[in-house]
Design a protein around this motif. Structure first.
Motif, mmCIF file in Angstrom:
data_model
loop_
_atom_site.group_PDB
_atom_site.id
_atom_site.type_symbol
_atom_site.label_atom_id
_atom_site.label_comp_id
_atom_site.label_asym_id
_atom_site.label_seq_id
_atom_site.Cartn_x
_atom_site.Cartn_y
_atom_site.Cartn_z
ATOM 1 N N UNK A 41 0.859 -1.184 0.000
ATOM 2 C CA UNK A 41 0.000 0.000 0.000
ATOM 3 C C UNK A 41 0.893 1.232 0.000
ATOM 4 N N UNK A 42 0.561 2.169 -0.838
ATOM 5 C CA UNK A 42 1.334 3.401 -0.971
ATOM 6 C C UNK A 42 0.443 4.569 -0.571
ATOM 7 N N UNK A 43 0.903 5.360 0.397
ATOM 8 C CA UNK A 43 0.169 6.537 0.843
ATOM 9 C C UNK A 43 0.965 7.771 0.448
ATOM 10 N N UNK A 44 0.318 8.664 -0.303
ATOM 11 C CA UNK A 44 0.984 9.859 -0.810
ATOM 12 C C UNK A 44 0.154 11.084 -0.434
ATOM 13 N N UNK A 45 0.807 12.096 0.135
ATOM 14 C CA UNK A 45 0.163 13.356 0.479
ATOM 15 C C UNK A 45 1.206 14.449 0.539
ATOM 16 N N UNK A 46 0.759 15.685 0.630
ATOM 17 C CA UNK A 46 1.687 16.807 0.663
ATOM 18 C C UNK A 46 1.130 17.891 1.570
ATOM 19 N N UNK A 47 1.988 18.432 2.410
ATOM 20 C CA UNK A 47 1.607 19.549 3.273
ATOM 21 C C UNK A 47 2.756 20.547 3.265
ATOM 22 N N UNK A 48 2.528 21.711 2.670
ATOM 23 C CA UNK A 48 3.539 22.765 2.610
ATOM 24 C C UNK A 48 3.060 23.911 3.471
ATOM 25 N N UNK A 49 3.623 24.017 4.674
ATOM 26 C CA UNK A 49 3.246 25.099 5.587
ATOM 27 C C UNK A 49 4.504 25.667 6.235
ATOM 28 N N UNK A 50 5.188 26.563 5.519
ATOM 29 C CA UNK A 50 6.428 27.141 6.050
ATOM 30 C C UNK A 50 6.144 28.200 7.112
ATOM 31 N N UNK A 51 7.146 28.459 7.928
ATOM 32 C CA UNK A 51 7.025 29.579 8.865
ATOM 33 C C UNK A 51 7.603 30.824 8.199
ATOM 34 N N UNK A 52 7.433 31.960 8.845
ATOM 35 C CA UNK A 52 7.874 33.225 8.256
ATOM 36 C C UNK A 52 9.388 33.260 8.062
ATOM 37 N N UNK A 53 10.139 32.626 8.952
ATOM 38 C CA UNK A 53 11.596 32.583 8.799
ATOM 39 C C UNK A 53 11.982 31.815 7.532
ATOM 40 N N UNK A 54 11.271 30.727 7.224
ATOM 41 C CA UNK A 54 11.551 29.969 6.003
ATOM 42 C C UNK A 54 11.199 30.783 4.765
ATOM 43 N N UNK A 55 10.091 31.522 4.823
ATOM 44 C CA UNK A 55 9.706 32.367 3.693
ATOM 45 C C UNK A 55 10.740 33.471 3.472
ATOM 46 N N UNK A 56 11.207 34.079 4.564
ATOM 47 C CA UNK A 56 12.261 35.100 4.444
ATOM 48 C C UNK A 56 13.553 34.486 3.904
ATOM 49 N N UNK A 57 13.853 33.251 4.299
ATOM 50 C CA UNK A 57 15.026 32.553 3.769
ATOM 51 C C UNK A 57 14.910 32.312 2.274
ATOM 52 N N UNK A 58 13.712 31.965 1.808
ATOM 53 C CA UNK A 58 13.506 31.774 0.367
ATOM 54 C C UNK A 58 13.664 33.083 -0.393
ATOM 55 N N UNK A 59 13.134 34.169 0.171
ATOM 56 C CA UNK A 59 13.257 35.476 -0.483
ATOM 57 C C UNK A 59 14.722 35.900 -0.563
ATOM 58 N N UNK A 60 15.444 35.740 0.546
ATOM 59 C CA UNK A 60 16.867 36.094 0.563
ATOM 60 C C UNK A 60 17.667 35.227 -0.402
ATOM 61 N N UNK A 61 17.355 33.927 -0.459
ATOM 62 C CA UNK A 61 18.054 33.036 -1.389
ATOM 63 C C UNK A 61 17.779 33.427 -2.836
ATOM 64 N N UNK A 62 16.534 33.817 -3.145
ATOM 65 C CA UNK A 62 16.200 34.254 -4.505
ATOM 66 C C UNK A 62 16.920 35.524 -4.889
ATOM 67 N N UNK A 63 17.014 36.462 -3.944
ATOM 68 C CA UNK A 63 17.726 37.712 -4.229
ATOM 69 C C UNK A 63 19.210 37.436 -4.456
ATOM 70 N N UNK A 64 19.803 36.609 -3.605
ATOM 71 C CA UNK A 64 21.226 36.273 -3.774
ATOM 72 C C UNK A 64 21.465 35.509 -5.069
ATOM 73 N N UNK A 65 20.542 34.643 -5.457
ATOM 74 C CA UNK A 65 20.682 33.894 -6.703
ATOM 75 C C UNK A 65 20.720 34.834 -7.900
ATOM 76 N N UNK A 66 19.849 35.835 -7.910
ATOM 77 C CA UNK A 66 19.814 36.751 -9.046
ATOM 78 C C UNK A 66 20.965 37.736 -9.035
ATOM 79 N N UNK A 67 21.523 38.039 -7.853
ATOM 80 C CA UNK A 67 22.678 38.932 -7.788
ATOM 81 C C UNK A 67 23.937 38.254 -8.306
ATOM 82 N N UNK A 68 24.098 36.967 -7.971
ATOM 83 C CA UNK A 68 25.331 36.260 -8.330
ATOM 84 C C UNK A 68 25.006 35.232 -9.360
#
Length: 87
Positions: free
Chosen positions: A60-87
């Protein structure tokens, strides 16, 4: 098909989310920012796919997804995106 730059961007954003989430978890343990820490570690539900069960008769295979980041993770993604485009 995603190009090389798109795949790299997705990996960088995922790494930023993980690092931001880890920093948020450590902030929650030590509470250095006082009341502001509660806002940084609160989880925001973005995407939820309820689990589905597939019975393959040998397993039996059970598949599901739950994406619930905290604000620190969202800020980390924004900072990573900015750094990616700068360099």
């Amino acid at each position: 098909m995603l190009g090389k730059n798109h795949l790299t961007l997705l990996l960088v954003l995922a790494a930023g989310a993980v690092i931001g989430g880890l920093l948020g978890g450590s902030l929650q343990a030590s509470q250095p920012l006082g009341w502001a820490t509660d806002y940084l570690v609160r989880k925001y539900q973005v995407l939820t796919v309820p689990p589905s069960v597939f019975d393959l008769y040998i397993a039996k295979l059970t598949v599901g997804l739950d994406f619930s980041p905290n604000l620190a993770a969202i800020l980390g993604m924004i900072l990573a995106g900015i750094l990616f485009h700068k360099f």
